[in-house]
Design an enzyme around this catalytic site. Structure first.
Site: not given
Length: 324
Positions: A138, A141
């Site tokens: 991710h 993020q």
């Protein structure tokens, strides 16, 4: 002076012909994980923002709040197309899908279950493919997390990150990037929920190359000891709902509390990428002045701006680079 993307929102300008720019990307520049960018490129993504007009395609297999909202608000004045996977052929004809997307958009952000689908999309793409989340990574993020820490501590180098939770995509992205910013990592996961062995192997290599420490343990307090930043995430990711009972049992003792904070560094802070459940972190920590979760959430917008600028424009910052 503390630099951040909001300052650049009013001061950045598009310039050509400068040496220190995020430029000369390989033809099919990707952001599939935080290991896909060089150190300078990765740092620049934390400070870039400018005005540009490009079209972005978004593909979502998983529901989303911060990823979708930050991307949509960032591109309100720019062409944007949002597609649910049931409306397109991503799972049936990936090669055809990427050819069509490449002809109609300047970049694609995809939030998918399997990293392999992203890899397939990117294999022959003629446009940037951005990982909006996968089972393995991710990256967008983590860029927001690092911007949040840079704003708070003024420098990332030398910080100790203490991860307490699942060996999931968030931890993987931290493992692939922390050492390159000079940060140490101490991660505690329950037995059977450790990070992916291939990611661990690379993280060990990066820690050695950058002179940082990497500790992997099953003891939450050991991971928290001396840590500047306490970090956790959901114990039950999307697609793991059937494992809920088993996971809740396995993660007993992993809740972040003030007891956890007592063994951390005196300047400790707390991060959680949201959504949060009380069993992961108690209210006393989550709502404390040490919690940076809401600036962290807001920074998703500023860092996705930086990603888009880095991938789609040739931009040189007007201000002095911040200290990382």
């Amino acid at each position: 002076m503390l630099f951040n993307l909001r300052i650049l929102l009013n001061n950045a300008a598009f310039r050509n012909g400068h040496n220190f720019v995020v430029r000369n990307f390989r033809k099919y520049q990707l952001l599939l994980n935080t290991d896909d960018t060089g150190n300078d490129e990765r740092k620049m993504m934390l400070i870039l923002q400018t005005d540009y007009r490009k079209s972005l395609g978004m593909i979502f297999e998983k529901r989303s709040t911060r990823t979708r909202l930050s991307t949509e608000t960032e591109t309100l004045s720019h062409p944007l197309t949002y597609q649910k996977t049931q409306n397109i052929h991503i799972n049936i004809q990936l090669s055809l899908c990427q050819s069509v997307l490449s002809s109609m958009t300047d970049a694609v952000l995809a939030r998918v279950y399997k990293q392999s689908d992203l890899d397939t999309l990117a294999k022959e793409a003629s446009i940037p493919i951005i990982n909006g989340l996968s089972d393995l990574y991710h990256p967008i993020q983590i860029l927001a997390d690092y911007l949040t820490l840079q704003e708070h501590y003024s420098s990332l180098k030398g910080l100790t990150l203490s991860w307490i939770g699942d060996g999931n995509n968030i931890l993987h992205s931290i493992m692939m990037s922390a050492a390159k910013f000079g940060m140490h990592l101490q991660a505690a996961t329950p037995k059977g929920y450790e990070p992916d062995p291939s990611v661990t192997k690379l993280a060990e290599q990066y820690a050695k190359e950058n002179g940082t420490k990497l500790l992997l343990t099953n003891d939450p307090l050991e991971a928290a000891h001396g840590g500047n930043v306490l970090i956790t995430d959901t114990w039950i990711s999307m697609g793991q709902e059937e494992e809920k009972k088993k996971r809740l049992q396995a993660f007993q003792g992993y809740q972040v509390t003030m007891k956890t904070a007592k063994v951390a560094a005196s300047d400790w802070t707390f991060l959680h990428c949201l959504p949060r459940k009380p069993e992961e972190v108690d209210d006393e920590v989550f709502y404390s002045p040490r919690s940076l979760v809401f600036p962290e959430a807001e920074n998703r917008k500023w860092t996705i701006m930086a990603v888009m600028v880095s991938l789609l424009t040739d931009y040189s910052p007007q201000l002095q680079k911040p200290k990382f």
